[in-house]
Design a protein around this motif. Sequence first.
Motif, PDB file in Angstrom:
ATOM      1  N   UNK A   1       0.809  -1.218   0.000  1.00  0.00           N
ATOM      2  CA  UNK A   1       0.000   0.000   0.000  1.00  0.00           C
ATOM      3  C   UNK A   1       0.843   1.269   0.000  1.00  0.00           C
ATOM      4  N   UNK A   2       2.161   1.121  -0.068  1.00  0.00           N
ATOM      5  CA  UNK A   2       3.020   2.303  -0.010  1.00  0.00           C
ATOM      6  C   UNK A   2       3.726   2.530  -1.341  1.00  0.00           C
ATOM      7  N   UNK A   3       3.796   3.794  -1.710  1.00  0.00           N
ATOM      8  CA  UNK A   3       4.530   4.194  -2.930  1.00  0.00           C
ATOM      9  C   UNK A   3       6.023   4.300  -2.643  1.00  0.00           C
ATOM     10  N   UNK A   4       6.361   4.551  -1.382  1.00  0.00           N
ATOM     11  CA  UNK A   4       7.753   4.894  -1.057  1.00  0.00           C
ATOM     12  C   UNK A   4       8.556   3.717  -0.503  1.00  0.00           C
ATOM     13  N   UNK A   5       7.925   2.549  -0.405  1.00  0.00           N
ATOM     14  CA  UNK A   5       8.641   1.349   0.051  1.00  0.00           C
ATOM     15  C   UNK A   5       8.278   0.222  -0.905  1.00  0.00           C
TER      16      UNK A   5
ATOM     17  N   UNK B   1       1.855  -5.511  15.916  1.00  0.00           N
ATOM     18  CA  UNK B   1       3.034  -6.062  15.228  1.00  0.00           C
ATOM     19  C   UNK B   1       3.313  -5.316  13.909  1.00  0.00           C
ATOM     20  N   UNK B   2       2.592  -5.689  12.823  1.00  0.00           N
ATOM     21  CA  UNK B   2       2.984  -5.222  11.480  1.00  0.00           C
ATOM     22  C   UNK B   2       2.786  -3.722  11.273  1.00  0.00           C
ATOM     23  N   UNK B   3       1.682  -3.179  11.745  1.00  0.00           N
ATOM     24  CA  UNK B   3       1.437  -1.734  11.579  1.00  0.00           C
ATOM     25  C   UNK B   3       2.521  -0.951  12.314  1.00  0.00           C
ATOM     26  N   UNK B   4       2.801  -1.405  13.539  1.00  0.00           N
ATOM     27  CA  UNK B   4       3.826  -0.699  14.327  1.00  0.00           C
ATOM     28  C   UNK B   4       5.193  -0.788  13.642  1.00  0.00           C
ATOM     29  N   UNK B   5       5.477  -1.937  13.021  1.00  0.00           N
ATOM     30  CA  UNK B   5       6.754  -2.090  12.313  1.00  0.00           C
ATOM     31  C   UNK B   5       6.840  -1.101  11.152  1.00  0.00           C
TER      32      UNK B   5
ATOM     33  N   UNK C   1       7.513   2.347  12.537  1.00  0.00           N
ATOM     34  CA  UNK C   1       8.917   2.474  12.950  1.00  0.00           C
ATOM     35  C   UNK C   1       9.855   2.602  11.757  1.00  0.00           C
ATOM     36  N   UNK C   2       9.587   1.791  10.742  1.00  0.00           N
ATOM     37  CA  UNK C   2      10.417   1.818   9.542  1.00  0.00           C
ATOM     38  C   UNK C   2      10.305   3.175   8.843  1.00  0.00           C
ATOM     39  N   UNK C   3       9.092   3.660   8.699  1.00  0.00           N
ATOM     40  CA  UNK C   3       8.878   4.938   8.017  1.00  0.00           C
ATOM     41  C   UNK C   3       9.582   6.065   8.777  1.00  0.00           C
ATOM     42  N   UNK C   4       9.469   6.053  10.090  1.00  0.00           N
ATOM     43  CA  UNK C   4      10.103   7.113  10.881  1.00  0.00           C
ATOM     44  C   UNK C   4      11.622   7.053  10.738  1.00  0.00           C
ATOM     45  N   UNK C   5      12.182   5.847  10.770  1.00  0.00           N
ATOM     46  CA  UNK C   5      13.636   5.720  10.654  1.00  0.00           C
ATOM     47  C   UNK C   5      14.121   6.174   9.283  1.00  0.00           C
ATOM     48  N   UNK C   6      13.321   5.900   8.250  1.00  0.00           N
ATOM     49  CA  UNK C   6      13.720   6.244   6.877  1.00  0.00           C
ATOM     50  C   UNK C   6      13.266   7.655   6.490  1.00  0.00           C
TER      51      UNK C   6
ATOM     52  N   UNK D   1       6.656   9.202   5.404  1.00  0.00           N
ATOM     53  CA  UNK D   1       5.377   9.462   6.077  1.00  0.00           C
ATOM     54  C   UNK D   1       5.016   8.248   6.953  1.00  0.00           C
ATOM     55  N   UNK D   2       4.864   8.515   8.243  1.00  0.00           N
ATOM     56  CA  UNK D   2       4.604   7.415   9.189  1.00  0.00           C
ATOM     57  C   UNK D   2       3.308   6.665   8.859  1.00  0.00           C
ATOM     58  N   UNK D   3       2.333   7.359   8.314  1.00  0.00           N
ATOM     59  CA  UNK D   3       0.988   6.778   8.247  1.00  0.00           C
ATOM     60  C   UNK D   3       0.524   6.385   6.844  1.00  0.00           C
ATOM     61  N   UNK D   4       1.393   6.551   5.814  1.00  0.00           N
ATOM     62  CA  UNK D   4       0.947   6.188   4.463  1.00  0.00           C
ATOM     63  C   UNK D   4       0.513   4.716   4.444  1.00  0.00           C
TER      64      UNK D   4
END
Length: 314
Positions: free
Chosen positions: A23-27, A293-297, A300-305, A308-311
Motif C-alpha cells: 500500500x506504499x509508494x515509497x517502500x 506487530x505489522x502496523x507498528x513495524x 517504525x520503519x517509516x520514521x527511521x527512513x 510518512x509514518x501513516x501512508x
Amino acid sequence: MKRIGLVGARGHTGRELIRLLSRREDMGLVFASSRAMAGESVTALASEAPRELRFEALDAEAVAAKGADAVILAMPNGEAAAYADAIAQAAPGTVIVDLSADFRFDASWLYGLPEIHGRDRHRGATRISNPGCYATAGQLCVAPVRHLLSGPAHVFGVSGYSGAGTTPSRKNDTEALADNLMPYALAGHIHEREMSRHLGQDVRFSPHVAAFFQGLIATAQLEFREPVTQEAFKGAYLDAYADEALIGFIEDRPPEIRDGAHSNGASVGGWTLSEDGRRGVVVCALDNLLKGAAVQAIQNLALALELDEFEGLT
Ligand SMILES: NC(=O)C1=CN([C@@H]2O[C@H](COP(=O)(O)OP(=O)(O)OC[C@H]3O[C@@H](n4cnc5c(N)ncnc54)[C@H](OP(=O)(O)O)[C@@H]3O)[C@@H](O)[C@H]2O)C=CC1
Ligand SMILES: CC(=O)N[C@@H](CCC(=O)OP(=O)(O)O)C(=O)O
C-alpha cells in the motif's frame, strides 16, 4: 523508493507486512525469505505482493548481501541476532526492524512504540525493536496515568490464537481452543517484564488465548495514590492520545475484541472508577497482528527512513 526485505515472510505477521508494504509508494518489497515456501510465488500467500517476487530461503549472510535499505525480521524469538550480526558486518547502514522479543531489553536498540515513547530518536536509527502485542496494549492503558499509581498495574490480556504463530502448539490448536479460554504464563511472561521496563512502572500481567484468530484485549486495573475524578481519569487518555492518528476512543462502553480486530489502530476506553475514586479500570483493544506487530513495524520503519509514518495505515 526504499528497498525493503522481509525475513519470516510466510508467517502471520509476515503476511500482514506484505499487504501493508504493497500500500506504499515509497517502500517496495524486494525480497521475501521463507524456507518452507522457497521457490513459490509470494502472490500465492499474499495476492498484493509484487507479481514477479518469489520466496527465497535466505540465511543471515544472504540477507545481508542483498544490501536492502531496510530488513524486517519476523521470525520466532531467538533468531534475530545472527541476522543483526551479518548485517552489521556486510551492510551496517541497513535499517533493521525486529518483531521478536530478542532486543526489547537491549538499550542499544530503539524500542519503537511512537505513541508512548516518542519519535525523536527514530530519524537515522538503524536498530529498532518492535514491541510485543500485549505490551503495546498494556502500555497504552497504563502510560497516561503511571505517575498517579500507588503500586503495580494489573493487566488482564486475551488474544486470538494467531498470537501463538504458525508453529503448532496447544495455544494455536483450534480443537483445544474450541469453547475454551486458555490462561498461560501467569507470572513472568516476557511482556510483563517488557511493560514494566518501558513504563518504569511495575506491571503484573496474566495472558489468555481464545478461539478467535486475531484481535486482543488488555484490561488494566490501576490503584491510585489519591482519589481521582472520572473527568481526570478519562481526560488523561484524551490528552495523551488526542493527536494520535492510530489511537481511537470509545467513551460510552469498554472496547471489545471486534473494535480492534482487523483495524490498523487501537481503541482505548471503558474508563470505570471505584466508588472511592482510588481504583480505575481501562481497556485497550487492538489487532495483535497489526498495531500489535505489522502496523507498528511500518510506523517504525517509516520514521527511521524519514518517510510518512501513516501512508497506507490511515
Ligand atoms: N503473532 C503475533 O501476534 C505477534 C508476533 N510477534 C512476534 O513476531 C515474530 C513473528 O511472529 P509470527 O508471524 O506470529 O510467527 P510465525 O510462526 O507465524 O512465522 C514465523 C516465520 O519465521 C520463519 N522462521 C521460523 N524459524 C526460522 C528460522 N530459524 N530462521 C529463519 N526463519 C525462520 C518461518 O518461515 P520458514 O519456516 O518458512 O522459513 C515463518 O515465516 C515472532 O517473534 C513473534 O513473537 C510480535 C507481536 C505479535
Ligand atoms: C497466544 C500467544 O502465544 N501469544 C504470544 C504473544 C506474544 C508475541 O507473539 O510476541 P513476542 O513473542 O514477540 O513477545 C505469547 O504470549 O507469547
